[in-house]
Design a protein around this motif. Structure first.
Motif, mmCIF file in Angstrom:
data_model
loop_
_atom_site.group_PDB
_atom_site.id
_atom_site.type_symbol
_atom_site.label_atom_id
_atom_site.label_comp_id
_atom_site.label_asym_id
_atom_site.label_seq_id
_atom_site.Cartn_x
_atom_site.Cartn_y
_atom_site.Cartn_z
ATOM 1 N N UNK A 65 0.829 -1.217 0.000
ATOM 2 C CA UNK A 65 0.000 0.000 0.000
ATOM 3 C C UNK A 65 0.860 1.262 0.000
ATOM 4 N N UNK A 66 2.082 1.163 0.517
ATOM 5 C CA UNK A 66 2.993 2.315 0.569
ATOM 6 C C UNK A 66 3.809 2.464 -0.725
ATOM 7 N N UNK A 67 4.387 1.341 -1.197
ATOM 8 C CA UNK A 67 5.433 1.402 -2.223
ATOM 9 C C UNK A 67 4.964 1.084 -3.639
ATOM 10 N N UNK A 68 3.817 0.452 -3.787
ATOM 11 C CA UNK A 68 3.364 0.021 -5.118
ATOM 12 C C UNK A 68 2.117 0.814 -5.494
ATOM 13 N N UNK A 69 2.313 1.774 -6.397
ATOM 14 C CA UNK A 69 1.270 2.751 -6.705
ATOM 15 C C UNK A 69 0.770 2.546 -8.136
ATOM 16 N N UNK A 70 -0.544 2.544 -8.297
ATOM 17 C CA UNK A 70 -1.169 2.400 -9.612
ATOM 18 C C UNK A 70 -0.673 3.499 -10.552
ATOM 19 N N UNK A 71 -0.351 3.112 -11.787
ATOM 20 C CA UNK A 71 0.154 4.011 -12.828
ATOM 21 C C UNK A 71 1.578 4.484 -12.571
ATOM 22 N N UNK B 198 -0.008 -1.120 -13.899
ATOM 23 C CA UNK B 198 -1.304 -0.690 -14.418
ATOM 24 C C UNK B 198 -2.253 -1.883 -14.326
ATOM 25 N N UNK B 199 -3.540 -1.612 -14.371
ATOM 26 C CA UNK B 199 -4.540 -2.686 -14.415
ATOM 27 C C UNK B 199 -5.118 -2.716 -15.821
ATOM 28 N N UNK B 200 -4.953 -3.849 -16.490
ATOM 29 C CA UNK B 200 -5.427 -3.982 -17.865
ATOM 30 C C UNK B 200 -6.207 -5.280 -18.002
ATOM 31 N N UNK B 201 -7.456 -5.163 -18.440
ATOM 32 C CA UNK B 201 -8.337 -6.323 -18.598
ATOM 33 C C UNK B 201 -8.420 -7.132 -17.301
ATOM 34 N N UNK B 202 -8.545 -6.415 -16.172
ATOM 35 C CA UNK B 202 -8.679 -7.080 -14.881
ATOM 36 C C UNK B 202 -7.432 -7.784 -14.405
ATOM 37 N N UNK B 203 -6.279 -7.379 -14.909
ATOM 38 C CA UNK B 203 -5.026 -8.045 -14.563
ATOM 39 C C UNK B 203 -3.965 -6.997 -14.240
ATOM 40 N N UNK C 51 10.564 14.239 -20.355
ATOM 41 C CA UNK C 51 10.654 12.921 -19.744
ATOM 42 C C UNK C 51 10.113 12.924 -18.330
ATOM 43 N N UNK C 52 9.238 11.959 -18.023
ATOM 44 C CA UNK C 52 8.690 11.794 -16.671
ATOM 45 C C UNK C 52 8.999 10.385 -16.184
ATOM 46 N N UNK C 53 8.945 10.179 -14.858
ATOM 47 C CA UNK C 53 9.312 8.881 -14.292
ATOM 48 C C UNK C 53 8.180 7.870 -14.301
ATOM 49 N N UNK C 54 6.936 8.321 -14.421
ATOM 50 C CA UNK C 54 5.819 7.388 -14.295
ATOM 51 C C UNK C 54 4.640 7.824 -15.156
ATOM 52 N N UNK C 55 3.703 6.897 -15.338
ATOM 53 C CA UNK C 55 2.522 7.156 -16.162
ATOM 54 C C UNK C 55 1.682 8.272 -15.560
ATOM 55 N N UNK C 56 1.463 8.224 -14.223
ATOM 56 C CA UNK C 56 0.580 9.220 -13.620
ATOM 57 C C UNK C 56 1.161 10.631 -13.748
ATOM 58 N N UNK C 57 2.483 10.760 -13.692
ATOM 59 C CA UNK C 57 3.086 12.082 -13.820
ATOM 60 C C UNK C 57 3.043 12.578 -15.267
ATOM 61 N N UNK C 58 3.166 11.676 -16.216
ATOM 62 C CA UNK C 58 3.052 12.089 -17.620
ATOM 63 C C UNK C 58 1.640 12.585 -17.907
#
Length: 657
Positions: free
Chosen positions: A336-342, A346-351, A474-481
């Motif tokens: 919950x602390x270290x693994x952040x969505x995006x 990512x979650x794709x097709x329920x996976x 350039x960004x480090x992650x999807x959410x920041x882009x």
């Protein structure tokens, strides 16, 4: 003649001048290899007069000599001249002398560092062709399916014009097609797929051996062999690793693992993952648990363990020991602390699909170990896959050291030359650029908060856009882009976003990124394997401008992004933006010092001069930590294999969970 003896006798021509101008073993090797260039060039007039079928016959003659036992080193000048001529005819590209030099270095077990735009893809055809003459199969390992397919299609006509076959391995490819691709003289693919195919072959060979211990099993094994159920790979001979530092260093911390069949006990664990994810956020740092920022580990306190015992649990967990439940909760808190969505996934097709932190791409088929992947699935609210044991396992180091011959190429390897030499027995050689490098670094800018930093980034984009210059951010992650994308949209700046959610249009985005006024926001996907060509009139306006919005855990990744501008003597500029609340400071300097700097940043709304040194210090500390992780993994694997061989076990298959 040995290389050292040859170097001692080499005192004439271009090589001697280069040796005098430069110093050190790496430069001496370059000076010696440069003596090959006139010999290679001398073949050119003769080869240009040949017809296409005559050029092919010349290549087949060379192949006959190689398979008759003539040393490949003696064939090198003529072989490289043939490849240069074939490339000129088929794809209208002629190898520069510096590319020939890089190809020679790779033949002599070196990892070459070539700047962006210097043509590593074309350079690779030289050692690949020469080693392919031996008829034992050559593998070019790259970082993703897109680059493997692109390079195989792009360079394929060169090999085919010289009478060689080319194959390409892709994820989800059927076994029969894989076998055909590996049977080719030259095979492109990802390091991950090559490694997994080795493990699958190893498992298959064991089943076949075990089946032949009895009469019925032997009959079934023979029938399986006739039906095509047989190994796909040949014995490892030559591997050329593209983006060598990424594959051989960054990815070396994650072993390749094929899972075993789940047991009932492992299925019960799914309930534990779901329950622990549902309660993880009820626990408070420094009260219920302690978090080690260096090791990134969670440990419950006495109060936290008491809370675990008091919380209501599903009936299915009645048979699970309290010690194991503590571990599930600690793992869930860490996730919950270290693994952040995006960011990490990512979650794709329920996976849950991992986003590779070094390349910004989706790591298809990869899973985190030690129950982390299942904990992430539970946290994300998707179906929890059963954590299984290991049926087969190999590390990146072990896999590539199995090859008789090994070489690599990248834009950033020099800083890691000692590690590459020690582990892989490969020298790192810096190849000169074909044209002088005129890329400019603009002064770094340090801001107090991320909000101030993003505002300044947008302002600089607007300025460059008004000048008609293309900009790559350039960004480090999807959410920041995507956060930056919203800010640009609010300003009315037309732009493209390139991240793991937009793989299908990647080639189109990269092709347009150098056009006048184009603005491209990207994760690390644009940091490797992309060659951004300038549109008309862009060079006169100053070329491509690259904006780095954060420093990465490794300086090599920063250099990859910066290297997108200033290719082949083109003009270009880049600038580094950072903020005192950036994640790197927490990872590298620890929470106490990072929080002090973060508090300092909130006091002043302007820029902070002189504080960039803290970011470089944090980056070096994280790099050292990752190096220790790789060294520890290597030691553990060496000891594990040693123990298993003493017990008569297969170190790749008899692996404990």
């Amino acid at each position: 003649m040995g290389l050292d003896r040859a170097l001692s006798r080499f005192y004439s021509g271009f090589g001697a001048a280069l040796k005098r101008a430069l110093g050190g073993p790496s430069q001496w090797r370059l000076a010696y290899w440069a003596s090959f260039l006139p010999k290679i060039a001398s073949y050119e007039p003769e080869l240009q007069r040949l017809k296409d079928n005559e050029l092919r016959k010349r290549s087949l003659s060379l192949r006959y000599r190689a398979r008759s036992g003539e040393p490949l080193g003696k064939l090198l000048p003529e072989a490289y001249a043939l490849v240069r001529e074939a490339a000129r005819r088929t794809i209208d590209m002629r190898h520069f002398d510096v590319q020939i030099l890089g190809g020679i270095a790779m033949f002599y077990r070196s990892i070459v560092e070539m700047q962006t735009g210097e043509g590593k893809t074309l350079t690779a055809t030289l050692p690949m062709y020469l080693h392919a003459l031996a008829g034992r199969g050559c593998h070019l390992a790259t970082v993703n399916d897109y680059l493997a397919k692109r390079d195989a299609q792009w360079m394929g006509p060169i090999y085919e014009a010289l009478g060689l076959t080319v194959g390409c391995i892709q994820t989800q490819m059927p076994q029969t097609q894989r076998r055909k691709a590996y049977a080719c003289d030259v095979t492109y693919g990802t390091a991950k797929e090559f490694g997994f195919d080795f493990l699958r072959d190893r498992l298959l060979l064991r089943r076949m051996r075990e089946g032949q211990t009895d009469l019925l099993g032997g009959m079934l094994a023979d029938r399986a062999d006739e039906s095509g159920d047989k190994p796909v790979q040949r014995e490892p001979y030559f591997a050329l690793v593209d983006e060598a530092d990424s594959i051989l260093i960054d990815e070396a911390r994650t072993p390749l693992i094929i899972s075993a069949v789940p047991t009932e006990e492992q299925k019960l664990a799914v309930e534990c993952f779901k329950w622990s994810a549902s309660v993880a956020r009820d626990f408070v740092e420094d009260e219920d648990y302690e978090y080690d920022h260096d090791k990134k580990t969670v440990e419950l306190t006495r109060q936290g363990r008491q809370k675990v015992r008091m919380l209501p649990k599903p009936a299915a967990m009645d048979n699970v020991g309290m010690f194991h439940i503590y571990q599930y909760v600690e793992r869930a808190i860490k996730v919950s602390r270290d693994y952040i969505l995006d960011r990490q996934y990512v979650v794709r097709d329920g996976e849950v699909v991992i986003v590779d932190e070094f390349t910004g791409r989706l790591a298809e088929g990869r899973k985190w170990r030690d129950g982390i992947h299942q904990a992430v699935e539970a946290d994300a609210g998707v179906e929890v896959t059963v954590e299984t044991g290991q049926a087969a396992r190999i590390t990146v180091q072990d896999f590539f050291l199995r090859y008789e011959n090994l070489a690599g190429m990248t834009g950033t390897a020099w800083d890691s030359r000692r590690e590459l030499r020690k582990i892989y027995r490969c020298h790192v050689v810096q190849i000169p650029t074909n044209r002088p490098l005129i890329r400019q670094r603009l002064p770094d800018l340090v801001f107090g908060t991320a909000e101030q930093k993003w505002h300044a980034v947008v302002e600089e984009i607007c300025q460059m856009h008004a000048q008609g210059r293309p900009v790559l951010i350039g960004t480090r992650s999807i959410d920041k882009s995507e956060h930056l994308s919203k800010l640009l949209s609010a300003k009315g700046i037309e732009h493209q976003v390139l991240n793991a959610r937009h793989i299908d249009i990647e080639a189109d985005i990269v092709a347009r990124a150098g056009l006048p006024g184009k603005v491209t926001v990207s994760t690390n996907m644009a940091g490797r394997g992309t060659d951004i060509k300038l549109g008309p009139g862009v060079a006169e306006r100053g070329g491509l401008h690259v904006i780095c919005t954060e420093m990465h855990d490794s300086a090599r990744i920063d250099r990859q992004l910066q290297g997108r501008c200033g290719r082949q003597g083109d003009p270009g500029t880049y600038r580094q933006f950072v903020a005192l609340d950036d994640e790197l400071l927490f990872n590298g300097l620890g929470p106490k010092k990072a929080r002090r700097l973060e508090a300092l940043g909130r006091i002043n709304n302007g820029q902070w001069r002189g504080l960039i040194k803290y970011f470089r210090k944090a980056q070096k500390k994280v790099e050292r930590r990752h190096f220790r992780d790789r060294r520890a993994l290597m030691y553990f694997e060496r000891e594990r294999k040693k123990a298993q061989r003493q017990m008569g076990q297969d170190p790749y298959l008899d692996t404990p969970s």
